[in-house]
Design an enzyme around this catalytic site. Sequence first.
Site, PDB file in Angstrom:
ATOM      1  N   ARG A   1      22.913  14.790  -8.290  1.00 11.68           N
ATOM      2  CA  ARG A   1      22.341  13.182  -8.333  1.00 11.68           C
ATOM      3  C   ARG A   1      22.511  12.743  -9.423  1.00 11.68           C
ATOM      4  NH1 ARG A   1      20.748  10.759  -3.327  1.00 11.68           N
ATOM      5  NH2 ARG A   1      20.425  12.266  -1.643  1.00 11.68           N
TER       6      ARG A   1
ATOM      7  N   HIS B   1      -6.524 -15.158   8.500  1.00 16.51           N
ATOM      8  CA  HIS B   1      -5.540 -14.289   8.790  1.00 16.51           C
ATOM      9  C   HIS B   1      -5.567 -13.023   9.560  1.00 16.51           C
ATOM     10  CE1 HIS B   1      -3.673 -16.463   5.609  1.00 16.51           C
ATOM     11  NE2 HIS B   1      -4.498 -16.193   4.664  1.00 16.51           N
TER      12      HIS B   1
ATOM     13  N   ARG C   1       0.452 -12.123   4.643  1.00 17.67           N
ATOM     14  CA  ARG C   1       1.929 -12.326   4.388  1.00 17.67           C
ATOM     15  C   ARG C   1       2.719 -11.948   5.752  1.00 17.67           C
ATOM     16  NH1 ARG C   1       3.949 -10.135  -1.546  1.00 17.67           N
ATOM     17  NH2 ARG C   1       2.152 -11.413  -2.681  1.00 17.67           N
TER      18      ARG C   1
ATOM     19  N   PRO D   1       0.829  -1.563  -0.178  1.00 22.27           N
ATOM     20  CA  PRO D   1       0.039   0.112  -0.043  1.00 22.27           C
ATOM     21  C   PRO D   1       1.025   1.298  -0.067  1.00 22.27           C
ATOM     22  CG  PRO D   1      -0.858  -1.524   1.501  1.00 22.27           C
ATOM     23  CD  PRO D   1       0.511  -2.352   1.115  1.00 22.27           C
ATOM     24  N   GLU D   2       0.408   2.210  -0.978  1.00 29.00           N
ATOM     25  CA  GLU D   2       1.307   3.571  -0.933  1.00 29.00           C
ATOM     26  C   GLU D   2       0.726   4.665   0.010  1.00 29.00           C
ATOM     27  OE1 GLU D   2       2.694   4.662  -4.924  1.00 29.00           O
ATOM     28  OE2 GLU D   2       2.795   2.484  -5.369  1.00 29.00           O
TER      29      GLU D   2
END
Length: 287
Positions: free
Chosen positions: A166, A104, A123, A2-3
């Site tokens: 960079r 879960h 997970r 998830p972002e």
Amino acid sequence: MPELPEVETVRRGLAPVMEGRRIESVEARRPDLRFPFPERFAERLAGRTVTSLGRRAKYLLADLDDDEVLVMHLGMSGSFRVELPDAAIAPGAFHHPRSKAATHDHVRFAFAGGASITYNDPRRFGFMTLLPRANLEAHPLFRHVGVEPLGNALDGALLLKLFADRKTSLKAALLDQRLIAGLGNIYVCEALNRSRLSPTRAAGTLKPSQAEALAGAIRATLEDAIAAGGSTLRDFAHADGALGYFQHAFRAYDREHEPCATPGCRGVIRRIVQTGRSTFFCPECQK
């Protein structure tokens, strides 16, 4: 994983249930997730009141009335399910479906008034810990976390400063959590497409006008995603949290071989791999 927009959507969904509520009990159904739970985890939370629910990068931060913070991370597959006396909801809108299998369900929080929140994680890459609020920013989890992309500090001038000299790719620089907190693969692809910048160009080559356009694109992309995900929370009775709406409006991500959405561009979205992750971009208009 998830972002930031998904985590913020989850925060907004959990806040009405958690903020100002006393935790009556906590049931940890295993000794660990990605890491072991802190010592006396359930006991330390029982009886505490959640004074506020915030977010730092991809972490959810539940401030407690004893000046500790419950830090929660969703990992790759974590999600929360809220059970109210008359309904069950799953806050969050994700590009990939979340698990609903009870096998879960690893942590259950029971609140005064009858509501409960269950953390589900197939997970088990997520984690929870308790940290003193006074030392939070100095903790290793947060010590090197970069600027918040939705905060007032992020603008073109800051991007120029962060990326100065960079040679790494622009996409890699945007994904560096030490520079900007919470940006992930999906929304970096989207922001770069909106700002017409190539993910492969060196980060240090940005011009001031390009940096300003990128800063605006980052903010707009995240705000659109949060608004789309948040719309699933307007009606708790019908929100199942399985999928959000923003994925239907992606400009570049997961759209390989499809026409570029940029007005006037005749390019086609291409997929390449950068540092082990798929990058979706238009080689025609992203320079």
